[in-house]
Design a protein around this motif. Structure first.
Motif, short mmCIF file in Angstrom:
data_model
loop_
_atom_site.label_atom_id
_atom_site.label_comp_id
_atom_site.label_asym_id
_atom_site.label_seq_id
_atom_site.Cartn_x
_atom_site.Cartn_y
_atom_site.Cartn_z
N ASP A 1 -1.19 4.27 1.01
CA ASP A 1 -0.78 5.02 -0.18
C ASP A 1 0.64 4.64 -0.60
OD1 ASP A 1 -1.04 6.83 -2.26
OD2 ASP A 1 -0.49 8.57 -1.04
N THR B 1 1.44 2.88 -4.13
CA THR B 1 2.37 3.53 -5.06
C THR B 1 3.55 2.62 -5.39
OG1 THR B 1 1.75 5.69 -4.18
CG2 THR B 1 3.79 5.58 -5.44
N MET C 1 2.37 -0.08 -7.78
CA MET C 1 2.11 0.45 -9.12
C MET C 1 3.42 0.73 -9.87
SD MET C 1 -1.14 2.99 -8.58
CE MET C 1 -0.68 3.92 -10.02
N VAL C 2 4.41 1.24 -9.15
CA VAL C 2 5.68 1.57 -9.80
C VAL C 2 6.46 0.30 -10.15
CG1 VAL C 2 7.92 2.66 -9.39
CG2 VAL C 2 5.83 3.88 -8.82
N TRP D 1 6.49 7.64 -16.50
CA TRP D 1 5.27 7.41 -15.73
C TRP D 1 5.60 7.03 -14.28
CZ3 TRP D 1 3.53 2.83 -13.46
CH2 TRP D 1 2.25 2.89 -12.94
N MET D 2 6.62 6.18 -14.11
CA MET D 2 7.03 5.79 -12.76
C MET D 2 7.51 7.00 -11.96
SD MET D 2 9.21 2.37 -13.35
CE MET D 2 8.58 0.95 -14.19
N HIS E 1 6.68 10.09 -12.46
CA HIS E 1 5.51 10.94 -12.21
C HIS E 1 4.72 10.41 -11.00
CE1 HIS E 1 2.30 13.73 -13.12
NE2 HIS E 1 1.43 12.73 -13.10
N GLN E 2 4.55 9.10 -10.90
CA GLN E 2 3.84 8.51 -9.77
C GLN E 2 4.58 8.77 -8.45
OE1 GLN E 2 0.79 7.00 -9.80
NE2 GLN E 2 0.75 7.67 -11.92
N GLN F 1 4.24 12.46 -7.48
CA GLN F 1 2.91 12.72 -6.92
C GLN F 1 2.81 12.21 -5.49
OE1 GLN F 1 0.06 10.89 -9.54
NE2 GLN F 1 -0.33 12.82 -10.62
N PHE F 2 3.36 11.04 -5.21
CA PHE F 2 3.35 10.52 -3.85
C PHE F 2 4.14 11.43 -2.92
CE2 PHE F 2 5.48 7.89 -0.61
CZ PHE F 2 4.37 7.51 0.12
#
Length: 88
Positions: A12, A16, A19-20, A68-69, A71-72, A75-76
């Motif tokens: 995870d 993450t 993605m970031v 968005w970054m 937010h990711q 969430q992590f």
């Protein structure tokens, strides 16, 4: 703490992180490739030519995808805190 839990957390975290980092890295690679092609066709071999366009493009992408970054990453962090609270 089981082995599967640790592997899941590491997976995870890597997902993450990729993605970031992906929007900024992809933008940097594409801008660098475009400028390299331009330098090769015009035979302009100035090393600092790539710096300013990359910097502007990365700043623009950072402004556009920054929320968005964040937010990711939040969430992590929430998932990690949830796992920690379930362990104890």
């Amino acid at each position: 703490m089981s082995e599967n839990l640790v592997i899941g957390i590491v997976k995870d975290a890597i997902t993450t992180g990729l993605m970031v980092a992906a929007p900024i890295l992809i933008t940097s690679i594409v801008i660098g490739l475009i400028i390299s092609i331009f330098q090769a066709t015009t035979q302009i071999q100035e090393q600092t030519l790539t710096f300013v366009p990359k910097l502007i493009a990365i700043a623009l992408i950072g402004l556009l995808t920054g929320s968005w970054m964040l937010h990711q990453l939040v969430q992590f962090t929430e998932r990690i805190f949830e796992i920690i609270s379930n362990i104890v």
